[in-house]
Design an enzyme around this catalytic site. Structure first.
Site, short mmCIF file in Angstrom:
data_model
loop_
_atom_site.label_atom_id
_atom_site.label_comp_id
_atom_site.label_asym_id
_atom_site.label_seq_id
_atom_site.Cartn_x
_atom_site.Cartn_y
_atom_site.Cartn_z
N GLU A 273 0.84 -1.21 0.00
CA GLU A 273 0.00 0.00 0.00
C GLU A 273 0.87 1.25 0.00
OE1 GLU A 273 -3.17 -0.23 -0.63
OE2 GLU A 273 -2.90 -2.40 -0.54
N TRP A 276 1.78 1.76 -3.47
CA TRP A 276 0.69 2.39 -4.26
C TRP A 276 0.79 3.91 -4.15
CZ3 TRP A 276 -2.70 1.13 -7.89
CH2 TRP A 276 -3.06 -0.19 -8.06
N TRP A 304 -20.13 11.87 -19.14
CA TRP A 304 -20.86 11.19 -18.07
C TRP A 304 -22.26 11.79 -18.04
CZ3 TRP A 304 -18.34 7.22 -15.61
CH2 TRP A 304 -16.96 7.15 -15.79
N TRP A 357 -16.11 11.68 -12.61
CA TRP A 357 -15.26 11.44 -11.45
C TRP A 357 -14.68 12.73 -10.88
CZ3 TRP A 357 -10.21 12.92 -12.54
CH2 TRP A 357 -9.83 12.96 -13.89
C1 LIG Z 1 -11.40 7.33 -4.49
C2 LIG Z 1 -10.19 7.26 -3.60
C3 LIG Z 1 -9.62 8.45 -3.13
C4 LIG Z 1 -8.49 8.40 -2.30
N1 LIG Z 1 -7.94 9.58 -1.86
C5 LIG Z 1 -6.84 9.55 -1.07
C6 LIG Z 1 -6.25 10.75 -0.61
O1 LIG Z 1 -6.69 11.87 -0.93
N2 LIG Z 1 -5.17 10.66 0.21
C7 LIG Z 1 -4.63 9.44 0.58
O2 LIG Z 1 -3.65 9.43 1.35
N3 LIG Z 1 -5.17 8.30 0.13
C8 LIG Z 1 -6.24 8.31 -0.68
N4 LIG Z 1 -6.79 7.13 -1.10
C9 LIG Z 1 -6.12 5.85 -0.75
C10 LIG Z 1 -6.60 5.18 0.54
O3 LIG Z 1 -7.99 5.08 0.55
C11 LIG Z 1 -6.12 5.88 1.80
O4 LIG Z 1 -4.74 6.13 1.74
C12 LIG Z 1 -6.40 5.02 3.03
O5 LIG Z 1 -7.77 4.75 3.15
C13 LIG Z 1 -5.92 5.74 4.29
O6 LIG Z 1 -6.20 4.99 5.43
P1 LIG Z 1 -5.03 4.27 6.24
O7 LIG Z 1 -3.91 5.20 6.50
O8 LIG Z 1 -5.66 3.61 7.41
O9 LIG Z 1 -4.57 3.20 5.15
P2 LIG Z 1 -3.69 1.87 5.28
O10 LIG Z 1 -4.50 0.76 4.70
O11 LIG Z 1 -3.18 1.68 6.65
O12 LIG Z 1 -2.51 2.15 4.27
C14 LIG Z 1 -1.25 2.68 4.65
C15 LIG Z 1 -0.87 3.86 3.81
O13 LIG Z 1 -0.66 3.46 2.46
C16 LIG Z 1 -1.13 4.48 1.59
N5 LIG Z 1 -2.22 3.93 0.79
C17 LIG Z 1 -3.08 2.95 1.17
N6 LIG Z 1 -3.91 2.66 0.15
C18 LIG Z 1 -3.58 3.47 -0.86
C19 LIG Z 1 -4.07 3.65 -2.19
N7 LIG Z 1 -5.07 2.91 -2.68
N8 LIG Z 1 -3.51 4.60 -2.95
C20 LIG Z 1 -2.47 5.36 -2.49
N9 LIG Z 1 -1.97 5.22 -1.25
C21 LIG Z 1 -2.50 4.29 -0.45
C22 LIG Z 1 -1.61 5.63 2.45
O14 LIG Z 1 -0.55 6.54 2.60
C23 LIG Z 1 -1.93 4.93 3.77
O15 LIG Z 1 -1.83 5.76 4.88
C24 LIG Z 1 -7.93 7.14 -1.95
C25 LIG Z 1 -8.51 5.97 -2.43
C26 LIG Z 1 -9.62 6.03 -3.23
C27 LIG Z 1 -10.24 4.74 -3.73
#
Ligand SMILES: Cc1cc2nc3c(=O)[nH]c(=O)nc-3n(C[C@H](O)[C@H](O)[C@H](O)COP(=O)(O)OP(=O)(O)OC[C@H]3O[C@@H](n4cnc5c(N)ncnc54)[C@H](O)[C@@H]3O)c2cc1C
Length: 465
Positions: A273, A276, A304, A357
């Protein structure tokens, strides 16, 4: 050197901060500055939750700097003009800062370079917010990756830089003017959410420790359950640079080494993650046009056709799809939304309501505390079927079956939708019979998912043709 400036941006910490560390070993005196943007009202890309969190981070940073003999200088206005003014005031010989991957930050960096040449000041950009940035991770043919899996394999193979360590003391020139660190009344709108996490480096480090010591080894099983609290909740901390991504990555690898195969799988899933996050940063760096266009050239200019009136029902969590509404209410009430429900809510807006979107991208940027241009754009384009997804547009999540898989006992839905607290949770897993409501005061579904799905498939097929 005698005097230099460290320009804080998305790196609001003292531990393992590349540019701050470089500044501290290059000069006798370092002036640490943060420049607040000049606007008083929020525009379509920002909002009160993030500003509220930022203020907390700045207060904490100032306290941490004072504890090591310095303090934060706060200025407000156009970054370039403020940095020039400060450089003249402090007779700075260099400006250190950590690079930003987004086109707005990069444009300022370009201008700063020119200003440095004009004033005879050394401009020192550093790599900090990503482990691998810009064009470091490339295909064998020297091109930027467009797909995640090969990118992540190449990312893992590249050597990693050692940590810079933490700053223990910092000497700064006295008598430099600073604005007061703002409280919440500084901006014209109050924060919308109550649940914003405690701000600052110390709080972020506590969150990181708790996750690494407890939940990371179960992350593989729990990460997709929105009710479960199985994710790290470190996104706002990475967004504002309260944590070093290098340190977090190293700590994960240590945990992986010390774990059995099952737990190691969980830790490495977490690392994926983090990759990502960098994948989307490099997409924004190498394909900045994603901010206005579809990443996949086949779907550029896609129309859209959804009814714009439905946007408000989506935003306010009144679509009649409990999992979508719970997600949107979680966002409104806390400034956060779980990753699984971000995907569900985003796919619902685009593939059930057939709305562009960009509407969702902008609303998320206004409300999320962790709102980050690269990940948000990447997440939205992925969900809309126009982005970097190996399984493209025909990935259409069914909100009812997603509920069955990821919120089987309805705990997440019931937490955020009080009207549904007394409803049997199996009722959230299928559409209600026509004309029936799940509960008094809760709307009937705004669309029929299977009809909406067929329309989406036709829209994409037409674009392909
Ligand atoms: C439509 C959409 C919009 C999003 N917008 C953002 C946003 O503005 N900012 C943001 O930080 N993340 C975004 N994400 C990615 C992800 O949803 C969040 O990073 C995550 O939910 C944060 O929670 P966590 O720290 O508990 O994640 P964890 O699951 O603990 O992940 C750890 C870290 O990995 C990174 N990460 C995790 N998943 C993703 C992902 N799919 N893409 C990129 N990085 C990721 C983040 O930095 C996160 O803190 C988005 C995802 C979607 C589907």
């Amino acid at each position: 050197m005698k005097n230099v400036i460290h320009w804080f941006r998305r790196d609001l910490r003292l531990t393992d901060n590349t540019a701050l560390h470089a500044a501290s070993i290059s000069a006798q005196h370092v002036t640490p500055v943060y420049v607040l943007s000049g606007w008083k009202n929020f525009h379509s890309w920002t909002g009160p939750n993030r500003q509220h969190f930022l203020c907390g981070c700045l207060r904490s940073l100032d306290g941490n700097l004072r504890a090591i003999g310095s303090r934060l200088i706060l200025r407000q206005g156009e970054a370039l003009a403020e940095l020039e003014r400060l450089a003249v005031e402090t007779s700075a010989e260099a400006i250190f800062f950590n690079r930003d991957p987004d086109p707005f930050g990069r444009a300022v960096e370009e201008k700063l370079k020119k200003m440095g040449e004009r004033l005879g000041i050394s401009i020192r950009p550093c790599k900090d917010i990503a482990i691998h940035e810009r064009r470091e991770v490339l295909t064998g043919a020297g091109e930027s990756f467009r797909v995640f899996t090969p990118y992540s394999k190449a990312w893992e193979k590249l050597p990693k830089l050692p940590l810079a360590g933490s700053i223990k003391s910092l000497s700064s020139p006295s008598g430099v003017e600073s604005l007061q660190i703002p409280d919440n009344s500084f901006w014209s709108l109050p924060p919308t959410a109550e649940g914003v996490s405690v701000a600052g480096e110390k709080a972020a480090r506590t969150r990181m420790r708790a996750f690494l010591d407890q939940a990371i080894t179960r992350y593989g099983e729990t990460r997709d359950l929105p009710a479960g609290g199985g994710t790290s909740r470190l996104s706002q901390d990475l967004r504002f640079g309260l944590l070093s991504i290098r340190e977090l990555h190293q700590e994960c690898l240590k945990r992986a080494e010390a774990s059995d195969a099952n737990a190691r799988g969980s830790v490495m899933k977490y690392v994926a993650e983090l990759i990502w996050r960098e994948f989307y940063m490099q997409i924004l760096w190498n394909f900045p046009e994603v901010l206005s266009q579809e990443f996949n050239p086949k779907y550029r200019g896609m129309i859209w056709p959804g009814a714009i009136a439905n946007l408000e029902r989506w935003r306010s969590g009144e679509t009649g799809f409990p999992i979508v509404d719970a997600a949107m209410r979680e966002l409104r009430e806390t400034g956060f939304m779980h990753n699984r429900t971000r995907m569900i809510a985003a796919m619902f807006l685009t593939k059930d309501l057939h709305l562009d979107w960009r509407h969702g991208e902008s609303y998320f940027m206004q409300t999320l505390t962790d709102g980050e241009i690269a990940s948000n754009n990447g997440g939205w384009q992925w969900s809309a079927g126009t982005g970097a997804d190996a399984a493209p547009y025909f990935r259409i999540q069914n909100p009812w079956s997603q509920t069955k898989r990821f919120d089987p006992d309805g705990a997440y839905i019931k937490r955020w939708i009080p009207e549904l607290r007394d409803v049997e949770s199996s009722k959230f897993q299928d559409p209600p019979a026509p004309g029936l409501r799940l509960a008094k005061g809760y709307p009937t579904p705004i669309v029929d998912h299977s009809v909406a799905r067929d329309i989406t498939l036709d829209l994409f097929k037409a674009m392909k043709a």
